[in-house]
Design a protein around this motif. Structure first.
Motif, PDB file in Angstrom:
ATOM      1  N   ASP A  90       0.852  -1.183   0.000  1.00 41.75           N
ATOM      2  CA  ASP A  90       0.000   0.000   0.000  1.00 41.75           C
ATOM      3  C   ASP A  90       0.886   1.230   0.000  1.00 41.75           C
ATOM      4  OD1 ASP A  90      -2.610   1.234   0.202  1.00 41.75           O
ATOM      5  OD2 ASP A  90      -1.948   1.885   2.195  1.00 41.75           O
ATOM      6  N   ARG A  91       0.867   2.008  -1.087  1.00 49.75           N
ATOM      7  CA  ARG A  91       1.746   3.151  -1.199  1.00 49.75           C
ATOM      8  C   ARG A  91       1.375   4.207  -0.177  1.00 49.75           C
ATOM      9  NH1 ARG A  91       2.542   6.332  -6.809  1.00 49.75           N
ATOM     10  NH2 ARG A  91       1.121   7.881  -5.963  1.00 49.75           N
ATOM     11  N   SER A  92       2.385   4.753   0.488  1.00 50.47           N
ATOM     12  CA  SER A  92       2.134   5.738   1.520  1.00 50.47           C
ATOM     13  C   SER A  92       1.555   7.014   0.924  1.00 50.47           C
ATOM     14  CB  SER A  92       3.442   6.056   2.251  1.00 50.47           C
ATOM     15  OG  SER A  92       3.272   7.160   3.112  1.00 50.47           O
ATOM     16  N   VAL A  93       0.634   7.624   1.687  1.00 52.67           N
ATOM     17  CA  VAL A  93       0.053   8.893   1.261  1.00 52.67           C
ATOM     18  C   VAL A  93       1.109   9.987   1.239  1.00 52.67           C
ATOM     19  CG1 VAL A  93      -0.594   9.664   3.570  1.00 52.67           C
ATOM     20  CG2 VAL A  93      -1.954  10.386   1.621  1.00 52.67           C
ATOM     21  N   LEU A  94       2.251   9.748   1.909  1.00 52.11           N
ATOM     22  CA  LEU A  94       3.334  10.717   1.906  1.00 52.11           C
ATOM     23  C   LEU A  94       3.806  11.021   0.490  1.00 52.11           C
ATOM     24  CD1 LEU A  94       5.423  12.394   3.494  1.00 52.11           C
ATOM     25  CD2 LEU A  94       6.870  10.346   3.564  1.00 52.11           C
ATOM     26  N   VAL A  95       3.742  10.014  -0.385  1.00 50.42           N
ATOM     27  CA  VAL A  95       4.156  10.226  -1.773  1.00 50.42           C
ATOM     28  C   VAL A  95       3.296  11.296  -2.425  1.00 50.42           C
ATOM     29  CG1 VAL A  95       4.417   9.148  -4.045  1.00 50.42           C
ATOM     30  CG2 VAL A  95       4.985   7.855  -1.977  1.00 50.42           C
ATOM     31  N   GLU A  96       1.982  11.214  -2.208  1.00 57.42           N
ATOM     32  CA  GLU A  96       1.082  12.207  -2.799  1.00 57.42           C
ATOM     33  C   GLU A  96       1.316  13.596  -2.202  1.00 57.42           C
ATOM     34  OE1 GLU A  96      -0.264   8.896  -2.173  1.00 57.42           O
ATOM     35  OE2 GLU A  96       0.400   8.864  -4.260  1.00 57.42           O
ATOM     36  N   VAL A  97       1.588  13.632  -0.898  1.00 56.05           N
ATOM     37  CA  VAL A  97       1.830  14.921  -0.256  1.00 56.05           C
ATOM     38  C   VAL A  97       3.092  15.568  -0.814  1.00 56.05           C
ATOM     39  CG1 VAL A  97       2.307  16.070   1.933  1.00 56.05           C
ATOM     40  CG2 VAL A  97       0.643  14.228   1.848  1.00 56.05           C
ATOM     41  N   GLY A 107       0.064  18.254  12.601  1.00 56.94           N
ATOM     42  CA  GLY A 107      -0.756  18.473  13.792  1.00 56.94           C
ATOM     43  C   GLY A 107      -2.064  17.709  13.736  1.00 56.94           C
ATOM     44  N   THR A 108      -2.663  17.638  12.540  1.00 56.95           N
ATOM     45  CA  THR A 108      -3.919  16.905  12.397  1.00 56.95           C
ATOM     46  C   THR A 108      -3.693  15.407  12.571  1.00 56.95           C
ATOM     47  OG1 THR A 108      -4.670  18.598  10.839  1.00 56.95           O
ATOM     48  CG2 THR A 108      -5.929  16.561  10.919  1.00 56.95           C
ATOM     49  N   ILE A 127      -6.491  17.548   1.611  1.00 54.78           N
ATOM     50  CA  ILE A 127      -7.309  18.705   1.966  1.00 54.78           C
ATOM     51  C   ILE A 127      -6.525  19.612   2.905  1.00 54.78           C
ATOM     52  CG2 ILE A 127      -9.403  19.478   3.095  1.00 54.78           C
ATOM     53  CD1 ILE A 127      -9.839  18.307   0.386  1.00 54.78           C
ATOM     54  N   GLY A 128      -5.756  19.013   3.809  1.00 59.27           N
ATOM     55  CA  GLY A 128      -4.914  19.828   4.684  1.00 59.27           C
ATOM     56  C   GLY A 128      -3.934  20.659   3.892  1.00 59.27           C
ATOM     57  N   LEU A 182     -13.714  17.689  10.482  1.00 63.37           N
ATOM     58  CA  LEU A 182     -13.767  18.678  11.559  1.00 63.37           C
ATOM     59  C   LEU A 182     -12.368  19.112  11.973  1.00 63.37           C
ATOM     60  CD1 LEU A 182     -15.585  20.045  13.783  1.00 63.37           C
ATOM     61  CD2 LEU A 182     -15.150  18.016  15.161  1.00 63.37           C
ATOM     62  N   LEU A 183     -11.437  18.181  12.029  1.00 61.17           N
ATOM     63  CA  LEU A 183     -10.094  18.492  12.505  1.00 61.17           C
ATOM     64  C   LEU A 183      -9.283  19.298  11.505  1.00 61.17           C
ATOM     65  CD1 LEU A 183      -9.132  15.059  14.114  1.00 61.17           C
ATOM     66  CD2 LEU A 183      -9.664  17.184  15.312  1.00 61.17           C
ATOM     67  N   ILE A 184      -9.409  18.991  10.228  1.00 61.94           N
ATOM     68  CA  ILE A 184      -8.551  19.616   9.219  1.00 61.94           C
ATOM     69  C   ILE A 184      -8.675  21.134   9.193  1.00 61.94           C
ATOM     70  CG2 ILE A 184      -8.064  19.792   6.749  1.00 61.94           C
ATOM     71  CD1 ILE A 184      -9.032  16.855   6.612  1.00 61.94           C
ATOM     72  N   PRO A 185      -9.880  21.689   8.988  1.00 62.25           N
ATOM     73  CA  PRO A 185      -9.963  23.154   8.956  1.00 62.25           C
ATOM     74  C   PRO A 185      -9.627  23.797  10.292  1.00 62.25           C
ATOM     75  CG  PRO A 185     -12.158  22.183   8.889  1.00 62.25           C
ATOM     76  CD  PRO A 185     -11.197  21.064   8.723  1.00 62.25           C
ATOM     77  N   LEU A 186      -9.946  23.127  11.403  1.00 64.84           N
ATOM     78  CA  LEU A 186      -9.652  23.726  12.701  1.00 64.84           C
ATOM     79  C   LEU A 186      -8.146  23.854  12.919  1.00 64.84           C
ATOM     80  CD1 LEU A 186     -12.310  22.086  15.053  1.00 64.84           C
ATOM     81  CD2 LEU A 186     -12.372  24.317  13.917  1.00 64.84           C
ATOM     82  N   LEU A 187      -7.388  22.804  12.590  1.00 64.60           N
ATOM     83  CA  LEU A 187      -5.936  22.881  12.723  1.00 64.60           C
ATOM     84  C   LEU A 187      -5.342  23.864  11.721  1.00 64.60           C
ATOM     85  CD1 LEU A 187      -3.978  21.295  14.666  1.00 64.60           C
ATOM     86  CD2 LEU A 187      -6.302  20.400  14.577  1.00 64.60           C
TER      87      LEU A 187
END
Length: 694
Positions: free
Chosen positions: A170-177, A210-211, A235-236, A306-311
């Motif tokens: 499973d490719r890490s989402v870090l690659v996309e980031v 942080g999220t 989204i972050g 909820l967490l993403i926009p708040l952070l």
């Protein structure tokens, strides 16, 4: 906001150190957070899900589709049977079905040169259900291939392997980031031409980490879906860059107007900062409505949303002013020239839209309606096998077997839990149905438990096709009437997922709309601006769905863009996940634009001029932010999984459509059309919302 900003500026070192600690902790613990995410789409109370849970506990399998060994060449059936015995002996806890089991003769093709072994290994929790057994099965397949005479082939395949594009791991989402971050850096460098380009990226990195840290705490309380990691990362990346970009851009405007550095920071926070706060809270509160749904999968998306926009708001309103106060003038290197933030290009576009407002409304609406029209044919489910065909040996082996007469449903069986005494009666009743390819009643070890026997029903047609879904409905009805205690398998669970999620989604959407309307109405002191914003959001998301249906369900461009045939359906969870992504992002853009228009209107009281001023100051910001996210979603589309490709397509198209057609053309045209009505609010609603009427 002034008092808050003063506190941040006085304690800017403490603020920076606090976020450094959060980022370091979030980065160090991110792998732990990902490991704790759930890969289960739990549907409490749904019959197929509950049956699959029972099957998994007693037999293994259930909602996890089996793997399949395809043997081709001389004496294919005999070699398949021998291979099945080897698999049972060397891979603990594995059940198999071969053509010599009762009712399973159709596993051997008409020509006798292709035969399948259905393999149900023990399931491993996590993203790959067969992570423990798959490597051993691959070695056994390779050994059988090497030991066989020339002209014989053995391939390990299965629906899960095909839908993942044949990729292992499973490719890490870090690659996309990282890929999205590189694209963002290029765009920001073009926008600022200075070291300021690094500020939004730094803020985004801190927000995301942080999220993830907050999610780690959340996983100790409840299950959190793996989809949230993509939501947080991408989204972050977009939201945090949007928010910080808005503040930094406004700071540049204020410094260009002659303000001292800290005064410019205060002015930016008083205007752009308040827009960021309102936008983040609006998105967080509206998406929190998903928490009210009865499905854990949707609740976790709501909590993640909820967490993403708040952070992102927290970092943008603290770290950005601290950085600008400490280093602002030095960050303008090498482009020292100040900018008032007004784009001449977007000012000309807005002026043209205002002059041709009705033409723009009609033209843009026609385009959006045309793009959204295919959504009426939207079909939800798992991808059809035709849409997973590639040149890989595993795919060619499946295609050859089905072409030779093996039922298409072998890769995704419907499983019946039947009292052992009723096996013959239930099997006979189901086997007589049109569209049923075979009903297998394996007698080997592991197929009976506590007086119940597990039968496998292989549909003649792909379970994701119209014919397959019709047959599935008949199987469920007849099997239950004949005495089956449960009907499971992934096709049945897919059907229940659609009814469970989308049967109640209207109430969720209604809740989101009501909450968002009230928040927008209070912030903008208007009743029609929120109505317009919500209508445009619906149209924008509908257009994104429509084009996705054209590309993936109907196949217009899927070969050209992705090298794959049409899937025939849209993955069940994609529309609701895409709604969560696109609604928040679209609302961000709309708030930025309308807040600037409201500010301009309050200054001079002219609607047409306010439209031009608002777009001139936000058009470049919105398109830059949209381009950054578009590149991030393009990066996401490189994931081998077909389901993730479909999600990435929806998101990338949705962002482009929203930023260019909706926010760049239709939104300003509608504000110009509404004129004075934009800025009005009934006295009664104003009293309820505690705002001063215009």
């Amino acid at each position: 906001m002034d008092r808050f900003t003063d506190w941040v500026l006085r304690h800017r070192l403490l603020v920076a150190l606090g976020w450094v600690v959060v980022a370091v902790a979030g980065g160090a613990l991110a792998p732990t957070t990902v490991d704790r995410l759930s890969y289960e789409f739990a549907l409490p109370g749904q019959p197929a899900y509950e049956t699959n849970v029972d099957i998994a506990e007693r037999f293994g399998g259930g909602s996890d589709d089996p793997l399949v060994l395809v043997v081709s060449g001389p004496d294919a059936e005999g070699r398949a049977v021998a291979l099945a015995r080897t698999v049972e002996q060397q891979v603990d806890g594995t059940r198999t079905v071969t053509a010599r089991d009762p009712g399973a003769a159709s596993l051997t093709g008409r020509g006798g040169t292709v035969s399948m072994v259905v393999v149900q290994p023990r399931v491993t929790p996590g993203p790959e259900p067969y992570a423990a057994s798959q490597p051993r099965l691959e070695r056994l397949a390779a050994q059988a291939r090497a030991d066989a005479p020339e002209g014989t082939d053995v391939e390990l395949t299965g629906f899960t392997l095909l839908s993942e594009g044949g990729a292992s791991g499973d490719r890490s989402v870090l690659v996309e980031v990282v890929l999205g971050g590189v694209g963002a850096l290029v765009v920001l460098a073009l926008v600022f031409g200075s070291l300021l380009a690094g500020v939004p990226l730094l803020v985004a990195a801190v927000s995301i980490l942080g999220t993830y840290l907050a999610l780690l705490g959340l996983t100790g309380i409840t299950d959190v879906s793996f989809v949230v990691q993509y939501l947080v990362a991408l989204i972050g990346l977009g939201v945090a860059i949007d928010y910080s970009l808005l503040i930094v851009t406004r700071w540049r405007e204020e410094t260009a107007g002659g303000r001292a550095n800290d005064e410019a920071v205060r002015a930016a926070m008083r205007t752009a900062g308040e827009s960021v706060l309102f936008s983040g809270v609006t998105v967080a509160v509206s998406l929190a409505a998903l928490v009210l749904t009865p499905l854990p999968f949707l609740r976790s998306i709501g909590l993640g949303g909820l967490l993403i926009p708040l952070l992102s708001v927290a970092t943008s309103l603290t770290l950005v002013p601290a950085l600008l106060s400490a280093f602002g003038p030095r960050l303008t290197w090498p482009r020292r020239a100040s900018s008032d933030g007004r784009s001449r290009f977007w000012a000309r576009v807005a002026a043209l839209v205002v002059r041709r407002r009705w033409l723009t409304v009609v033209g843009a609406s026609a385009v959006l309606i045309a793009l959204a029209a295919p959504v009426v044919t939207l079909t939800l489910g798992s991808p059809q096998l035709e849409g997973l065909e590639t040149d890989a040996p595993a795919s060619r082996a499946v295609t050859a077997a089905i072409d030779d007469g093996v039922p298409a449903g072998v890769l995704r069986p419907v499983e019946l839990l039947v009292p052992t005494a009723d096996v013959e009666r239930v099997g006979g009743a189901v086997g007589d149905l049109d569209g049923v390819g075979a009903v297998a009643a394996p007698s080997g070890e592991g197929w009976s438990d506590g007086g119940d026997t597990l039968l496998q029903v292989w549909l003649a047609d792909d379970p994701a096709s119209d014919a397959g879904r019709d047959t599935l409905d008949r199987v469920r009805d007849v099997a239950t009437d004949a005495g089956a205690t449960g009907v499971g398998g992934s096709p049945a669970e897919d059907a229940d997922f659609v009814s469970a999620v989308y049967g109640n989604v209207y109430w969720v959407v209604l809740g989101v709309v009501v909450v968002t309307f009230l928040l927008l109405a209070r912030a903008l002191r208007s009743v029609w601006l929120p109505v317009k914003a919500l209508v445009l959001n619906v149209i924008s998301i509908g257009a994104a769905y429509g084009v996705t249906v054209l590309v993936w369900q109907e196949g217009f461009g899927s070969e050209l863009l992705f090298g794959q045939s049409a899937t025939g359906v849209i993955t069940t969870w994609v529309p609701i996940a895409a709604f969560s992504f696109l609604f928040g992002l679209s609302m961000d853009y709309e708030v930025f634009i309308l807040s600037r228009m409201r500010e301009a209107y309050d200054e001079h009281g002219e609607t047409d001029r306010a439209v031009v001023d608002g777009i001139a100051h936000t058009g470049r910001l919105v398109t830059s932010a949209a381009l950054i996210l578009f590149l991030a979603f393009v990066a996401l589309s490189t994931v081998p999984s077909v389901e993730v490709k479909i999600l990435a397509t929806t998101l990338a198209l949705g962002i482009v459509i929203d930023a260019v057609i909706v926010r760049g053309l239709l939104a300003p045209a509608l504000v110009a059309v509404l004129g004075r009505a934009n800025w009005t609010m009934p006295d009664q609603l104003a009293r309820v919302l505690r705002v001063r009427p215009s």
